[in-house]
Design an enzyme around this catalytic site. Sequence first.
Site, mmCIF file in Angstrom:
data_model
loop_
_atom_site.group_PDB
_atom_site.id
_atom_site.type_symbol
_atom_site.label_atom_id
_atom_site.label_comp_id
_atom_site.label_asym_id
_atom_site.label_seq_id
_atom_site.Cartn_x
_atom_site.Cartn_y
_atom_site.Cartn_z
ATOM 1 N N ARG A 138 -28.699 9.030 3.192
ATOM 2 C CA ARG A 138 -27.832 8.270 4.040
ATOM 3 C C ARG A 138 -28.006 8.478 5.647
ATOM 4 N NH1 ARG A 138 -21.254 7.987 3.996
ATOM 5 N NH2 ARG A 138 -21.173 5.872 3.789
ATOM 6 N N TYR A 168 -24.466 16.454 10.477
ATOM 7 C CA TYR A 168 -24.975 17.811 9.457
ATOM 8 C C TYR A 168 -26.347 18.290 9.346
ATOM 9 C CZ TYR A 168 -20.185 16.743 8.093
ATOM 10 O OH TYR A 168 -18.793 16.515 7.901
ATOM 11 N N GLY A 214 -15.109 2.535 1.256
ATOM 12 C CA GLY A 214 -14.531 3.796 1.169
ATOM 13 C C GLY A 214 -13.304 3.694 1.096
ATOM 14 N N ARG A 215 -12.267 3.400 2.201
ATOM 15 C CA ARG A 215 -10.733 3.388 2.217
ATOM 16 C C ARG A 215 -10.331 2.491 1.029
ATOM 17 N NH1 ARG A 215 -12.710 4.314 7.180
ATOM 18 N NH2 ARG A 215 -11.789 6.351 8.388
ATOM 19 N N GLN A 245 -24.160 12.995 -4.130
ATOM 20 C CA GLN A 245 -24.614 13.258 -2.892
ATOM 21 C C GLN A 245 -24.845 14.959 -2.587
ATOM 22 O OE1 GLN A 245 -22.594 13.292 0.843
ATOM 23 N NE2 GLN A 245 -23.630 11.316 1.580
#
Length: 374
Positions: free
Chosen positions: A235, A188, A331-332, A101
């Site tokens: 993404r 971002y 994810g988690r 990424q």
Amino acid sequence: MYETTLLTPIKLGPLTLENRLVLPPLTRSRSSQPGNIPNALMAEYYRQRSTAGLLITEGIQIEPRGQGYAWTPGLHSQAQIDGWKQVTAAVHGQGKPIFAQLWHVGRVSHTSLQPQGEAPIAPSAIRAENVSVFIETGPGTGALAEPSAPRALSTAEVKDLVNLYAQAARNALEAGFDGVELHCANGYLVNQFISAHSNQRTDEYGGSLHNRLRFLREITQAVADVVGKERVGVRFAPLFSSTDEARVYLGLVEANPHETYIEAIKAMQAIGIGYVSMAEADWDAAPALPDSFRQAAREAFSGLLMYAGKYDGPRAAKVIEAGWADLVGFGRWFIANPDLPARLRNGWPLEPLDAASMYGGTAVGYTDYPVYTG
């Protein structure tokens, strides 16, 4: 149940993914210092999670100015490229593909993280609010800080950044990655260009939505020219509303998020990239992504669609069965359960996540999560 949805193979361009479960980008801040260099501990972390059909690395800064948090890895020095070779070799040893990424935080940074202590760069000189960055305050220690005031990029500097993305893609290939994902979400740099809140430019990169999407189109095309369009993912993080203003993605809620992100997806369709990933809001009481948006995304894009957020097995299976998603990022659950596909297949219990060890530190809370033994 899952054998007909999550655990079936699927093609991503020339790659065959063993299942629909994805390890999504997850910042863990374990790179070696000095130099933000990937290391053997990181290689073991990714190797353990190579049960996923596709692995996507944590965000990797494409240049020194792209860093917004202490100890996050880069992909712009030879030492960093060599460090990532350990990671890709470990994952390939398990027979799985891994994408890098590519990340640039833009204004979400601090002068202490910037070369020569300079101001962070951004589309416009507008400071990020409702967010903190993590800076190093000593060897192995750090603290939260407010982002520093950024300076606006010139038009020539924006074009130079497009070249930096292309170079990062070349570095990713040298490091052994199978493809790249562009981080265009969560406030971002790319998201800062997309958003009218943070982009108040008057040149070709600002103003209309078409112009605000120009940077996205240019870096995606530049990266696709390097690695091949089917080996590129992008993404986004569409957010439609929130009553929790402090948790809004760095203040970048769009006046019309449906229009903004469907147009962005159409631009990705025109380039022909392999997948589009949607990072859904995942905090408590976060707004749900409307099904109307999911349907519009499916109609606009012929590649693979990925969603990640507060997914469990049944919810993931539902969006795949509805035809809205092809892949789902966990994810988690993947952090705490490196053998997640087997746990879902067999109905085994899931390990809880240790939130205190998420960022920075050692193998504790990183590579010491157990596989299920009954």
